[in-house]
Design a protein around this motif. Structure first.
Motif, mmCIF file in Angstrom:
data_model
loop_
_atom_site.group_PDB
_atom_site.id
_atom_site.type_symbol
_atom_site.label_atom_id
_atom_site.label_comp_id
_atom_site.label_asym_id
_atom_site.label_seq_id
_atom_site.Cartn_x
_atom_site.Cartn_y
_atom_site.Cartn_z
ATOM 1 N N GLU A 254 0.843 -1.196 0.000
ATOM 2 C CA GLU A 254 0.000 0.000 0.000
ATOM 3 C C GLU A 254 0.870 1.234 0.000
ATOM 4 O O GLU A 254 1.926 1.280 0.635
ATOM 5 N N SER A 255 0.373 2.256 -0.725
ATOM 6 C CA SER A 255 1.090 3.519 -0.800
ATOM 7 C C SER A 255 0.797 4.360 0.431
ATOM 8 O O SER A 255 0.033 3.962 1.320
ATOM 9 N N GLY A 256 1.390 5.541 0.439
ATOM 10 C CA GLY A 256 1.000 6.545 1.425
ATOM 11 C C GLY A 256 -0.359 7.135 1.058
ATOM 12 O O GLY A 256 -0.999 6.732 0.071
ATOM 13 N N PRO A 257 -0.859 8.122 1.820
ATOM 14 C CA PRO A 257 -2.205 8.677 1.587
ATOM 15 C C PRO A 257 -2.275 9.489 0.299
ATOM 16 O O PRO A 257 -1.285 10.022 -0.187
ATOM 17 N N THR A 258 -3.492 9.539 -0.282
ATOM 18 C CA THR A 258 -3.770 10.437 -1.414
ATOM 19 C C THR A 258 -4.280 11.752 -0.826
ATOM 20 O O THR A 258 -5.380 11.830 -0.287
ATOM 21 N N SER A 259 -3.465 12.772 -0.934
ATOM 22 C CA SER A 259 -3.734 14.004 -0.186
ATOM 23 C C SER A 259 -4.788 14.894 -0.833
ATOM 24 O O SER A 259 -5.338 15.781 -0.193
ATOM 25 N N ARG A 260 -5.078 14.693 -2.098
ATOM 26 C CA ARG A 260 -6.048 15.568 -2.771
ATOM 27 C C ARG A 260 -6.681 14.815 -3.923
ATOM 28 O O ARG A 260 -6.212 13.759 -4.333
ATOM 29 N N THR A 261 -7.760 15.415 -4.455
ATOM 30 C CA THR A 261 -8.479 14.788 -5.555
ATOM 31 C C THR A 261 -7.673 14.918 -6.845
ATOM 32 O O THR A 261 -7.120 15.974 -7.136
ATOM 33 N N GLY A 262 -7.603 13.822 -7.595
ATOM 34 C CA GLY A 262 -6.898 13.840 -8.875
ATOM 35 C C GLY A 262 -6.454 12.444 -9.269
ATOM 36 O O GLY A 262 -6.961 11.448 -8.758
ATOM 37 N N CYS A 263 -5.507 12.398 -10.193
ATOM 38 C CA CYS A 263 -5.015 11.123 -10.706
ATOM 39 C C CYS A 263 -3.689 10.762 -10.042
ATOM 40 O O CYS A 263 -2.820 11.632 -9.862
ATOM 41 N N TYR A 264 -3.517 9.464 -9.719
ATOM 42 C CA TYR A 264 -2.302 8.979 -9.076
ATOM 43 C C TYR A 264 -1.780 7.761 -9.851
ATOM 44 O O TYR A 264 -2.552 6.938 -10.319
ATOM 45 N N LEU A 265 -0.431 7.690 -9.946
ATOM 46 C CA LEU A 265 0.223 6.546 -10.613
ATOM 47 C C LEU A 265 1.208 5.930 -9.627
ATOM 48 O O LEU A 265 2.122 6.619 -9.143
ATOM 49 N N PRO A 266 1.066 4.610 -9.303
ATOM 50 C CA PRO A 266 1.962 4.005 -8.303
ATOM 51 C C PRO A 266 3.368 3.773 -8.871
ATOM 52 O O PRO A 266 3.530 3.336 -9.999
ATOM 53 N N VAL A 267 4.377 4.066 -8.062
ATOM 54 C CA VAL A 267 5.785 3.846 -8.397
ATOM 55 C C VAL A 267 6.415 3.086 -7.236
ATOM 56 O O VAL A 267 6.334 3.532 -6.088
ATOM 57 N N ALA A 268 7.050 1.916 -7.528
ATOM 58 C CA ALA A 268 7.642 1.087 -6.480
ATOM 59 C C ALA A 268 9.127 1.375 -6.338
ATOM 60 O O ALA A 268 9.823 1.643 -7.323
#
Length: 701
Positions: free
Chosen positions: A607-621
């Motif tokens: 699991e990633s850290g929190p999504t702080s705002r509305t929008g698009c997110y792309l996971p990077v390991a």
């Protein structure tokens, strides 16, 4: 013999009688094997003389005796009839009998032996030579013979045959008289002919028991001597003496060949010709012996393959043996020491005696002849001075002899210097490899240091480099440096990128008086890894500030433990959805929890850290190697299908999934979302259809 030569010379100017007419044979027709006459009689070699329509052969024939045969009288043919039938076994009958003194003009056994040598030595070969032999036989037995161009000098051939004619006698001698085991000797066979003179050109066969012959054909020279080299054995069975046999196998007699035939179309008169051939070869042999020198006078010296080494560095003691004279012996090697150096710190004058301790002793080492005998490698464990002592004892020499070396002058200095190699980490990533070299007990001076890097080698289970085999590993170019005293020196290789095990090997050259002492070291194995990451997001949306769940697969670590965390790249949501978002220079969120991973290739939920705002997110390991945190790997940009929309409420999710539907995904969430979207669409269409129907009815009313 003089009468024979006069007959041949006289016949060179005579004609011969053929069917009661004198015909001079002036030219030669046909050479080598062929047929002659009206009966087409086959000959082996020679010439056919002709004058007009008549021909006469000067040839060798195969009448079945196993050796070339020659006619004793001339025969002629006009192509229709022959003057006589030749003595072939068929139609026969054929008679073969020994030629005795008084037969066919041969007055003595010496005459017979001369013609046996003539037929055996010159009865094959060039056509002209064979024709010369045939002419010599006819002149001797019939005083008349054809003569034509190309015929060799019959008298000259007869002289050469007479010089080497039998019967033979042989004498065998050996040089030197006493032979050292393992060396060569020359065996000489002197062959004497029937005249008592040396017989040249005679093949001689040598045989020996227990000796090695050089195998070359041996033929007597003008002095009647043939030579062969033999090598005497060493070790067991070398004492001798060894028997040698020289033998000559050659004919010294003749056989007479005749036949009786009835008249035929090609031989109307029923006349027959006779021939002679060499008799069966006779063997004459003589024996000699090769005597071996039984004595030995050995001397021995002892030493090492180095004058100075460091503690822990292997050294090979050796002995140099002389004077065994090819005999066998045993060598015992002993290393004496350690003893302290002299007052000047030198080992060359160190004192060794019977009370000196023995640091190393070999089992008896077998040796043969003069050579250097090496002991097994010995590794000194204490510094100081050492000396080698050797004893040689003969085994098969008479009498038995023992010799001992002197320990003085064979000193070995062993210094306490050491070198250690310490790689900074047991596991590293791609890039230059480094190692820290540290010397001890080498003084304060600067010393030359060089190293090489071996590898890559496939690691063992769990990525271990401890037990791998380094034989055949690729070795890097030499890396040179200078080590000052005990100060650590860091060596660095060219960039390395191929995964596997590597190790450093290094040598420090310590100057000691007038010599240089190598101090060697080998580093522990170092594992080079090239980890790779693959990231897949588990869902297409989340409610801010919820984390994004993803699965991460790790390869290329050889099972070494790592920790993996996920960060998020953020981009504002475009009107066309997150798949169209621009990720270049998109900011990264802080990483989520780091998860331990040891299995290779199996996806791990992260699991990633929190999504702080509305929008698009792309996971990077991001991967961090537990054994060396400096080895980190970040995944390459994930496909846009991994983009996640954050900040949604419950009522917005259904509309999102219609846009985020991914046909190639097997996620249950996506399938459910697709079904809900379809149901909603059907409901909307049904409402529109019903509303339209009510509107049409109202207009009709």
């Amino acid at each position: 013999m003089t009468r024979v030569r006069r007959g041949i010379a006289r016949a060179a100017a005579l004609t011969f009688v053929a069917t009661t007419s004198l015909v001079l044979m002036a030219t030669a027709a046909g050479a080598r094997s062929g047929t002659w006459g009206a009966a087409h009689s086959a000959y082996l070699d020679g010439l056919v003389c002709s004058a007009g329509i008549r021909t006469a052969p000067l040839a060798a024939w195969d009448f079945g005796t196993g050796a070339p045969a020659f006619l004793t009288t001339p025969v002629t043919s006009d192509g229709v009839t022959d003057s006589a039938a030749l003595p072939f076994a068929s139609p026969g009958p054929q008679d073969v009998s020994p030629v005795l003194p008084g037969d066919l003009g041969f007055t003595t056994a010496s005459d017979i032996a001369t013609y046996a040598r003539l037929l055996d030595r010159f009865g094959t070969g060039p056509a002209g030579q064979v024709a010369g032999v045939a002419r010599a036989v006819m002149v001797h037995t019939a005083t008349d013979a054809p003569d034509c161009a190309g015929t060799a000098d019959a008298a000259g051939l007869l002289d050469r045959a007479g010089a080497a004619a039998g019967p033979y006698s042989i004498a065998v001698t050996t040089t030197p008289r006493l032979v050292v085991p393992g060396t060569t000797a020359t065996i000489t066979a002197t062959v004497t002919g029937g005249s008592g003179a040396p017989a040249p050109g005679i093949p001689v066969t040598f045989a020996a028991t227990g000796l090695t012959l050089d195998g070359r054909p041996a033929v007597t020279d003008p002095a009647g001597q043939a030579h062969v080299s033999v090598t005497t054995p060493t070790g067991s069975g070398s004492s001798g003496p060894f028997d040698v046999t020289a033998s000559v196998r050659a004919p010294v007699g003749l056989v007479r060949i005749s036949t009786t035939t009835a008249p035929t179309a090609t031989d109307p008169g029923g006349a027959t010709a006779e021939a002679i051939a060499p008799a069966a070869p006779e063997t004459v042999a003589a024996h000699g012996s090769v005597a071996v020198d039984p004595s030995a006078d050995p001397t021995i010296t002892a030493g090492f393959d180095a004058g100075a080494v460091a503690v822990g560095h292997p050294v090979i003691p050796h002995a140099v043996v002389h004077g065994l004279r090819g005999h066998t012996g045993t060598v015992d090697l002993t290393v004496l020491g350690p003893v302290p150096p002299d007052a000047h710190g030198q080992c060359g004058a160190a004192t060794f005696d019977a009370s000196s301790p023995a640091a190393y002793t070999t089992d008896p080492i077998a040796t043969v002849g003069d050579r250097t005998v090496n002991g097994t490698p010995w590794t000194p464990e204490q510094p100081g001075c050492y000396a080698a002592r050797a004893v040689v004892t003969t085994v098969d020499a008479v009498p038995e002899v023992t010799a001992t070396s002197k320990a003085a002058g064979a000193a070995l200095a062993v210094i306490a210097a050491t070198l250690t190699l310490a790689p900074p980490h047991p596991v590293v990533g791609a890039g230059p490899a480094t190692v820290v070299a540290t010397a001890a007990r080498v003084g304060d001076a600067g010393h030359q240091l060089w190293a090489r890097l071996d590898g890559p080698v496939t690691p063992g289970a769990g990525g271990s480099c401890a037990t791998v085999g380094w034989s055949g590993a690729t070795r890097s170019a030499r890396i040179d440096a200078v080590a000052t005293g005990t100060q650590p020196a860091t060596l660095q290789s060219a960039p390395m990128s191929t995964p596997g095990c590597y190790r450093w090997i290094a040598t420090l050259l310590v100057d000691l008086d007038s010599t240089t002492v190598p101090v060697d070291a080998v580093s522990p194995g170092v594992l080079l890894v090239r980890p790779q990451l693959a990231v897949t997001s588990d869902r297409t949306w989340t409610v801010s500030p919820g984390a994004v769940a993803a699965h991460v697969s790790v390869t290329g670590t050889y099972g070494r433990p790592v920790h993996v965390s996920v960060q998020l790249r953020y981009a504002a949501r475009p009107d066309t959805g997150c798949r169209a978002a621009t990720w270049n220079q998109a900011p990264l969120s802080r990483p989520g929890t780091a998860y331990a991973v040891s299995a290779v290739g199996l996806p791990v939920a992260v699991e990633s850290g929190p999504t702080s705002r509305t929008g698009c997110y792309l996971p990077v390991a991001t991967l961090v190697l537990d054994a060396n945190p400096a080895v980190t790997v970040t995944s390459t940009p994930a496909p846009a299908d991994n983009a996640v929309l954050a900040g949604l409420g419950d009522q917005q999710r259904a509309a999102l999934v219609t846009y985020r539907l991914r046909p190639t995904s097997s996620s249950p969430l996506l399938v459910t979302g697709a079904v809900v979207a379809i149901v909603q669409l059907v409901v909307i269409v049904a409402i529109v259809v019903v509303a339209r129907a009510w509107h049409v009815r109202d207009e009709r009313d």
